[in-house]
Design an enzyme around this catalytic site. Sequence first.
Site, PDB file in Angstrom:
ATOM      1  N   ARG A 327      41.589  37.890  44.386  1.00 17.44           N
ATOM      2  CA  ARG A 327      40.292  38.484  43.643  1.00 17.44           C
ATOM      3  C   ARG A 327      39.883  37.828  42.620  1.00 17.44           C
ATOM      4  O   ARG A 327      38.772  37.688  42.332  1.00 17.44           O
ATOM      5  CB  ARG A 327      40.442  39.986  43.840  1.00 17.44           C
ATOM      6  N   GLU A 730      35.524  50.338  40.141  1.00 18.82           N
ATOM      7  CA  GLU A 730      36.110  49.097  39.324  1.00 18.82           C
ATOM      8  C   GLU A 730      35.099  48.406  38.693  1.00 18.82           C
ATOM      9  O   GLU A 730      35.429  47.826  37.582  1.00 18.82           O
ATOM     10  CB  GLU A 730      37.091  48.337  40.385  1.00 18.82           C
TER      11      GLU A 730
HETATM   12  N1  MTE Z   1      38.940  57.328  37.814  1.00 25.18           N
HETATM   13  C1  MTE Z   1      40.151  58.139  37.203  1.00 25.18           C
HETATM   14  N2  MTE Z   1      39.306  59.299  36.586  1.00 25.18           N
HETATM   15  N3  MTE Z   1      41.169  58.135  37.549  1.00 25.18           N
HETATM   16  C2  MTE Z   1      41.781  56.878  38.121  1.00 25.18           C
HETATM   17  O1  MTE Z   1      42.904  56.623  38.315  1.00 25.18           O
HETATM   18  N4  MTE Z   1      41.419  54.819  39.232  1.00 25.18           N
HETATM   19  C3  MTE Z   1      40.080  53.546  39.392  1.00 25.18           C
HETATM   20  C4  MTE Z   1      38.977  54.102  39.743  1.00 25.18           C
HETATM   21  N5  MTE Z   1      38.479  55.374  38.673  1.00 25.18           N
HETATM   22  C5  MTE Z   1      40.860  55.903  38.518  1.00 25.18           C
HETATM   23  C6  MTE Z   1      39.613  56.374  38.402  1.00 25.18           C
HETATM   24  C7  MTE Z   1      40.674  52.675  40.393  1.00 25.18           C
HETATM   25  S1  MTE Z   1      41.688  51.440  39.827  1.00 25.18           S
HETATM   26  C8  MTE Z   1      39.974  52.720  41.617  1.00 25.18           C
HETATM   27  S2  MTE Z   1      40.468  51.540  42.737  1.00 25.18           S
HETATM   28  C9  MTE Z   1      39.277  53.658  42.051  1.00 25.18           C
HETATM   29  O2  MTE Z   1      38.725  54.753  40.947  1.00 25.18           O
HETATM   30  C10 MTE Z   1      39.789  54.451  43.215  1.00 25.18           C
HETATM   31  O3  MTE Z   1      38.854  55.408  43.691  1.00 25.18           O
HETATM   32  P1  MTE Z   1      37.596  55.261  44.565  1.00 25.18           P
HETATM   33  O4  MTE Z   1      37.936  54.160  45.656  1.00 25.18           O
HETATM   34  O5  MTE Z   1      37.558  56.510  45.234  1.00 25.18           O
HETATM   35  O6  MTE Z   1      36.568  54.827  43.692  1.00 25.18           O
HETATM   36  N1  LUZ Z   2      42.700  44.052  47.937  1.00 23.44           N
HETATM   37  C1  LUZ Z   2      41.693  44.294  46.932  1.00 23.44           C
HETATM   38  C2  LUZ Z   2      44.163  44.387  48.119  1.00 23.44           C
HETATM   39  O1  LUZ Z   2      40.753  43.855  46.867  1.00 23.44           O
HETATM   40  N2  LUZ Z   2      42.217  45.415  46.443  1.00 23.44           N
HETATM   41  C3  LUZ Z   2      43.299  45.973  46.525  1.00 23.44           C
HETATM   42  O2  LUZ Z   2      43.644  47.248  45.736  1.00 23.44           O
HETATM   43  C4  LUZ Z   2      44.215  45.763  47.204  1.00 23.44           C
HETATM   44  N3  LUZ Z   2      45.479  46.192  47.574  1.00 23.44           N
HETATM   45  C5  LUZ Z   2      46.222  45.659  48.201  1.00 23.44           C
HETATM   46  C6  LUZ Z   2      46.210  44.540  49.265  1.00 23.44           C
HETATM   47  N4  LUZ Z   2      44.842  43.983  48.993  1.00 23.44           N
HETATM   48 MO1  MOS Z   3      42.326  50.144  42.101  1.00 22.17          MO
HETATM   49  S1  MOS Z   3      43.301  48.618  40.948  1.00 22.17           S
HETATM   50  O1  MOS Z   3      42.199  49.169  43.552  1.00 22.17           O
HETATM   51  O2  MOS Z   3      43.662  50.961  42.353  1.00 22.17           O
END
Ligand code: MTE
Ligand code: LUZ
Ligand code: MOS
Length: 784
Positions: A327, A730
Amino acid sequence: MNKHFEPRELVGAADRQVGVSRPHESAHLHVSGRAHYTDDIPETERTLHAALGLSPIAHGRIKSIDLETLRATPGVAAVLTAADIPGANDCGPVVHDDPIFAADTVQYVGQPVFAVVATSRNIARRVAAKAGQVLEIEPLEPVLGPREAVARESYILPPMHLTRGKPAEVLSTAQHRLKGSLSLGGQEQFYLEGQIAYAIPQDDGGIKIQCSTQHPSEMQMLASHVLGVPANRIQVECRRMGGGFGGKESQSGLHVCVVALAASKLKRPVKLRLDRDDDFMVTGRRHGFEYDYEVGFDDAGKILAAELTMISNCGFSTDLSGPVMTRAICHFDNAYWLPNVAIHGYTARTNTQSNTAFRGFGGPQGAFVIEAIMDRIARKLGLDPAAVRKANFYGRDSNNVTPYGQTVVDNVIHELTDELMKTSDYWSRREEINRFNAENPVLKRGISIAPCKFGISFNLTHLNQAGALVHVYTDGSIIVNHGGTEMGQGLNTKVAQIVAQELGVRFERVRPTATDTQKVANTSATAASTGADLNGKAAQDAARQIKKRLGAFAAQLYGGSPEDVVFDNDDVQVNGTLLGFEDLVAKAYISRIQLWSDGFYATPEIHWDRATMSGNPFYYYAYGAAISEVLIDTLTGESRLLRADVLHDAGRSLNPALDIGQIEGGFVQSMGWVTCEELVWHPGTGKLLTHAPSTYKIPTANDVPAQFTTRLFKNDNVKDSIFRSKAVGEPPMLLGFSVWLAIRDAICSVGGPDADPVLDAPCTPEAILMAVQSLKEPRQIGAA
Ligand code: MTE
Ligand code: LUZ
Ligand code: MOS
């Protein structure tokens, strides 16, 4: 209760459930302290508590463990080591190189070697803390830094390479060239709820595990491997997490495996809750990156060719370091057209915690370096960095293919940044800042824009699938269960909104429930920001099937065609008759209509060839930009964010309030990473010194700027995503770069027009002060 009506009065008077702001489904529980996290679940009688005995040495061979001393303490029920594991001593998510307990060698300070299981958490922790006395370890030479690892060819995976065009050739003939190195630190997830798992043995040899995890199915598989039992013996449940941020995608596994093992051995419930210091010492975090680059560009600052080497600090094991680097490589372009480019990714193996997923998953690490490069190009040419960025943006119809071969078809970065620069008065503030800096010798201001383009989908294609269950009960109340997990981001709220919208009922009818491997099987991690995209579509599929059956049934009862039945506003309109949703449901039940359904979704179109590093890994891109203005003190190195303006593309937002919360949260988390959050390992012993909130500083409410404006960019997803929304979790992690860039801008004002100081990230006060000093006249340094 049936009311008669004129159909046209009601059709279109939709009480919309998606696209409206509504509070997080558990907000009232969060703020009143009533929300149950894993540690709030009432403990079963005879529950035991575990604590981990940790390696005091970064690298060494285990000679002996004096377990007798530990076992002799009153209250200790067991001390478990690798020898007690009936199945695999491994909790690695991809490669099996992640021991639960170090068996022969220890590989970092903090690696678990044994677990003490005792009648109280205090006893378990006190006894586990004796690790240093009971472990006899013969030291081996550790590899402590990523550059050192590369010098010693200590890699996790073979190097990855992605080349497009003729970078070397074009570099050699470019009008201008820049070379440099850069260092970007790692980041602690700092979820408020630490790692925790609780296992309760079941009567048939099965184990039920309640834990804080983004990935219940992975936890189920890991526990099954550790115990050597089929997956159907293990149930994993998670109602919510107090934050995960990637730190509970794979690394909740260790804790799950320890309690599963202890509960199955002792036939008693066992809980493991790490304290914060142990959480820092045991688990990994965001990969820090090192960069070496060279770029060639023209007079306008347009990049003609770029060559980049990235080194990620993976720590001792593989974990998710492969897809994280992938990524990163796929985000070096960020929003920019790079006609000729070569990217090399090295995954350094070091004797530290194993680094893992963290919001952005390598994407931010890929994009950070190009933003630093854009800034340097602008200063070298005497141009404004915003103008250089715009000159390099992907085109709409040409210059729109990424280095990995995906055509960018949804590009809105031009309009988005234009709008933001206008609404935030970028150019007039730029002039005002120049005036301020000319008049003030000590305090300096800076401003910068950071754009974002972020690819949405798991880059491991098969993970892009999800399932859901929707149950309509005979009283018309509804349960939705799906494979995603709730970590504060509001996924359950969004999925419940989608179900309510689809069935035309009030939101309050729909209750989201705990993620449970016995309800929806084989789920992916809630990660890659895809939670709502995937699980929302799966829940929509389930709701549609129920609606279809109810519609056919209603048409059978009242006449008309099933397609004309309208579900809206908690009512059902059928052939001139209006009846309440629950009335229809009650009638349908009596007529033996199935009132529940499963649903499934797999993202279409995407593919990725790992061997050639090419394909269409992303279903679509999310865009955004932020403009930050900072003030620095050139005598102390302190910095402060004065104002931030964010414009972000969440597609047609499912819930603007939640999305703005995600954007603001991501922005501040990103700012913390590149400004104040510094990780320090002892250079001699490899021990993490910043192992608690006392030494590791995340941003506080005070660091949020007084002027903070976040708006959503109007932009329906061009792809058929759930209600044309876009993932939002993200991507905002790239927006906080504007703070680092603005600080660099302020620092540069100390030097001449071509000032180009060395500044790594995080730019702590020390780093800022050193960069400022490097720009001052030598005699000034002496005098300071
Ligand atoms: N927001 C909160 N409040 N707490 C979290 O742990 N994790 C982040 C983001 N926002 C997170 C957050 C991460 S790393 C990801 S991948 C996404 O939320 C996952 O949730 P979603 O796919 O439903 O957006
Ligand atoms: N790929 C990605 C992944 O784009 N995001 C992720 O969180 C992930 N996790 C496991 C394997 N591939
Ligand atoms: Mo988020 S780093 O894809 O849990």
